[in-house]
Scaffold this motif. Structure first.
Motif, PDB file in Angstrom:
ATOM      1  N   THR A  55       3.452   4.477  -2.541  1.00 26.52           N
ATOM      2  CA  THR A  55       2.896   3.221  -2.053  1.00 26.52           C
ATOM      3  C   THR A  55       3.979   2.223  -1.670  1.00 26.52           C
ATOM      4  O   THR A  55       3.734   1.041  -1.566  1.00 26.52           O
ATOM      5  CB  THR A  55       1.999   2.599  -3.133  1.00 26.52           C
ATOM      6  N   ARG A  92       0.082   1.139  -7.448  1.00 23.00           N
ATOM      7  CA  ARG A  92      -0.060   2.589  -7.660  1.00 23.00           C
ATOM      8  C   ARG A  92      -1.441   2.949  -8.194  1.00 23.00           C
ATOM      9  O   ARG A  92      -1.730   4.135  -8.417  1.00 23.00           O
ATOM     10  CB  ARG A  92       1.015   3.083  -8.635  1.00 23.00           C
ATOM     11  N   GLY A  93      -2.288   1.950  -8.424  1.00 23.54           N
ATOM     12  CA  GLY A  93      -3.632   2.215  -8.925  1.00 23.54           C
ATOM     13  C   GLY A  93      -3.640   2.680 -10.367  1.00 23.54           C
ATOM     14  O   GLY A  93      -4.531   3.455 -10.765  1.00 23.54           O
ATOM     15  N   GLU A 115      -0.391  -1.983 -10.213  1.00 25.60           N
ATOM     16  CA  GLU A 115      -1.600  -2.174  -9.417  1.00 25.60           C
ATOM     17  C   GLU A 115      -1.465  -1.517  -8.047  1.00 25.60           C
ATOM     18  O   GLU A 115      -2.427  -0.943  -7.523  1.00 25.60           O
ATOM     19  CB  GLU A 115      -1.872  -3.672  -9.270  1.00 25.60           C
TER      20      GLU A 115
END
Length: 307
Positions: free
Chosen positions: A184, A252-253, A250
């Motif tokens: 990301t 990278r989830g 966040e």
């Protein structure tokens, strides 16, 4: 290095402005004032590279084009509460690991205390520009003899990787904050190739010294570091000071709180900058968190840091 040319007027008067700002009460707005004065001095021709005399007594070579360096120069502190609380966890003859050593903002005070205690520091810094500057700061404080610099990053696997040269480099300093590129990653940052190792592979090559303390500040790569150091951390059970910057997770989830907690060995607790215990990592709202094994005395560290 600092230029040998005759200093400009702005360079000559800078110590006066530094002393004036440091003499002000420690109230909101000092950092903003320091930034404005620093920008004016640079615009007037001040040499960017200079030596900052820190309130704790040591010195740091900084580049005032970088915002965080300017604050260090004018205020004389860097993360002082966490560093002051961390030092009492060092023990005679032990080793400290600084992961993401950068220019030595934390490495130098750690090394000064380790030298006093007959210990050593291992400083991990994968970016050559930072590592070269780090060496200068160690020499400046006469602690290069107790510090081993590892010119690599620490991750979950040993491999080649890409390092993102983040906001600091836009100022033209050539040093600053960087992070390992993830899927990301932001595309607009400069990039450079680096080598990654794991703690479990690295530590035996250094003689497997007793590891008492780890400071880790690697901008969202902390989970990879823990994955690659499970055996060493489980065996030595060091006190860990870890950066908390949830924005990277966040992107990278991932849930920082659950992930980090799950990667630690049993019996670790979380503490604030004042060494007040959190019920869980989710309660931490500070920039860093102390992660302390239950057998280490937080109360003793609290007493020592207050002296």
């Amino acid at each position: 290095m600092i230029s040998n040319a005759a200093p400009s007027f702005a360079t000559r008067i800078r110590p006066l402005t530094v002393n004036a700002i440091r003499s002000l009460p420690r109230v909101r707005g000092r950092g903003t004032l320091a930034s404005k004065v620093n920008a004016a001095l640079l615009a007037a021709g001040a040499e960017p590279k200079t030596i900052a005399k820190m309130a704790a007594g040591h010195s740091l070579l900084v580049d005032s084009r970088v915002q965080s360096h300017a604050w260090i120069l004018f205020l004389g502190v860097y993360n002082e509460i966490f560093v002051r609380q961390l030092l009492p966890f060092l023990r005679p003859g032990g080793a400290v690991l600084d992961v993401g050593a950068n220019l030595g903002f934390v490495t130098v005070p750690l090394a000064l205390e380790a030298k006093r205690l007959g210990g050593r520091v291992v400083a991990v810094e994968p970016f050559k520009g930072n590592a070269d500057w780090l060496r200068q700061n160690l020499q400046l404080n006469q602690v290069e003899d107790v510090v081993t610099i590892v010119d690599a990053g620490l991750s979950s696997t040993a491999r080649e990787a890409t390092l993102l040269l983040r906001e600091d480099f836009a100022a033209g300093a050539g040093v600053g904050t960087a992070s390992v590129a993830e899927d990301t990653a932001d595309e607009h940052y400069q990039r450079t190739a680096i080598r990654l190792e794991t703690l479990d592979r690295l530590w035996p090559t250094l003689g497997n010294p007793r590891l008492d303390v780890i400071k880790v500040d690697i901008d969202g790569h902390e989970d990879r570091f823990l994955e690659g150091g499970r055996e060493t951390i489980t065996s030595h059970r060091p006190v860990i000071l870890m950066e908390v910057c949830r924005v990277f997770w966040e992107k990278r989830g991932l849930d920082f709180n659950q992930l980090i907690t799950g990667l630690l060995p049993p019996g670790y607790r979380f503490f604030s900058s004042r060494l007040t215990e959190f019920k869980s990592l989710a309660d931490c709202n500070e920039s860093d968190v102390f992660i302390v094994p239950e057998e280490r005395s937080v109360e003793e560290a609290r007493k020592l840091s207050s002296k």
